[in-house]
Design an enzyme around this catalytic site. Sequence first.
Site, PDB file in Angstrom:
ATOM      1  N   HIS A 105       8.702  -1.603   9.041  1.00  0.00           N
ATOM      2  CA  HIS A 105       8.892  -0.403   8.221  1.00  0.00           C
ATOM      3  C   HIS A 105       8.888   0.825   9.103  1.00  0.00           C
ATOM      4  O   HIS A 105       8.308   0.813  10.193  1.00  0.00           O
ATOM      5  CB  HIS A 105       7.798  -0.289   7.145  1.00  0.00           C
ATOM      6  N   HIS A 107       8.039   5.021   8.979  1.00  0.00           N
ATOM      7  CA  HIS A 107       7.392   6.129   8.271  1.00  0.00           C
ATOM      8  C   HIS A 107       8.276   7.375   8.379  1.00  0.00           C
ATOM      9  O   HIS A 107       8.730   7.716   9.481  1.00  0.00           O
ATOM     10  CB  HIS A 107       6.052   6.471   8.923  1.00  0.00           C
TER      11      HIS A 107
HETATM   12  P1  AMP Z   1       1.504   0.652   9.584  1.00  0.00           P
HETATM   13  O1  AMP Z   1       0.139   0.962  10.104  1.00  0.00           O
HETATM   14  O2  AMP Z   1       2.638   1.288  10.317  1.00  0.00           O
HETATM   15  O3  AMP Z   1       1.650  -0.844   9.430  1.00  0.00           O
HETATM   16  O4  AMP Z   1       1.565   1.343   8.167  1.00  0.00           O
HETATM   17  C1  AMP Z   1       1.347   0.712   6.967  1.00  0.00           C
HETATM   18  C2  AMP Z   1       1.385   1.811   5.941  1.00  0.00           C
HETATM   19  O5  AMP Z   1       1.433   1.210   4.680  1.00  0.00           O
HETATM   20  C3  AMP Z   1       0.152   2.722   5.953  1.00  0.00           C
HETATM   21  O6  AMP Z   1       0.567   4.064   6.149  1.00  0.00           O
HETATM   22  C4  AMP Z   1      -0.483   2.500   4.583  1.00  0.00           C
HETATM   23  O7  AMP Z   1      -0.984   3.684   4.041  1.00  0.00           O
HETATM   24  C5  AMP Z   1       0.694   1.979   3.779  1.00  0.00           C
HETATM   25  N1  AMP Z   1       0.357   1.084   2.678  1.00  0.00           N
HETATM   26  C6  AMP Z   1      -0.564   0.092   2.641  1.00  0.00           C
HETATM   27  N2  AMP Z   1      -0.521  -0.539   1.446  1.00  0.00           N
HETATM   28  C7  AMP Z   1       0.481   0.054   0.736  1.00  0.00           C
HETATM   29  C8  AMP Z   1       1.019  -0.145  -0.568  1.00  0.00           C
HETATM   30  N3  AMP Z   1       0.557  -1.106  -1.382  1.00  0.00           N
HETATM   31  N4  AMP Z   1       2.032   0.653  -0.978  1.00  0.00           N
HETATM   32  C9  AMP Z   1       2.510   1.628  -0.167  1.00  0.00           C
HETATM   33  N5  AMP Z   1       2.043   1.874   1.069  1.00  0.00           N
HETATM   34  C10 AMP Z   1       1.041   1.094   1.517  1.00  0.00           C
END
Ligand code: AMP
Length: 143
Positions: A105, A107
Amino acid sequence: MAEASYDPSNIFAKILRGEIPSHRVYEDDAMVAFMDVMPQGPGHTLVVPKAPSRNLLDADPSTLGPLFTVVKQVAQAVKKAFGADGVTVLQFNEPASGQTVYHLHVHVIPRFEGIALKPHTGQMEKPEVLAENASKIRAVLNG
Ligand code: AMP
């Protein structure tokens, strides 16, 4: 050490399968974009390919062009929707980098002069705020 492999029980795979809810702002055959539940700023959006990979390191290169086409569209939309001065685009690979969800993903975070990002995976935002922010972004994307 052996490379970790993709685990289809990760939370974004569940969101992609519709098993848990999300505040979606965009979807096509290959990509979904939805609000980050612990935003680092208002309008923090995640762009997620439907194709399974842990992160950039194991992604099929054919995913990356379409992914960044949508990242650009979402970056333009969040900048307009929130009247932002700029947009930060972030992407983490493996735990040492800060990755916490193991499905690729990107951001996309609107930025404002002089305002720092909140911590990564900090505080949960209220669902009604996420819903309102999602509707602002959808209005630009669909406008
Ligand atoms: P990463 O650390 O790049 O893997 O980011 C994962 C992101 O997913 C973090 O910014 C979390 O806040 C976000 N996140 C975790 N669970 C969910 C969810 N159920 N829906 C939307 N975002 C989420």
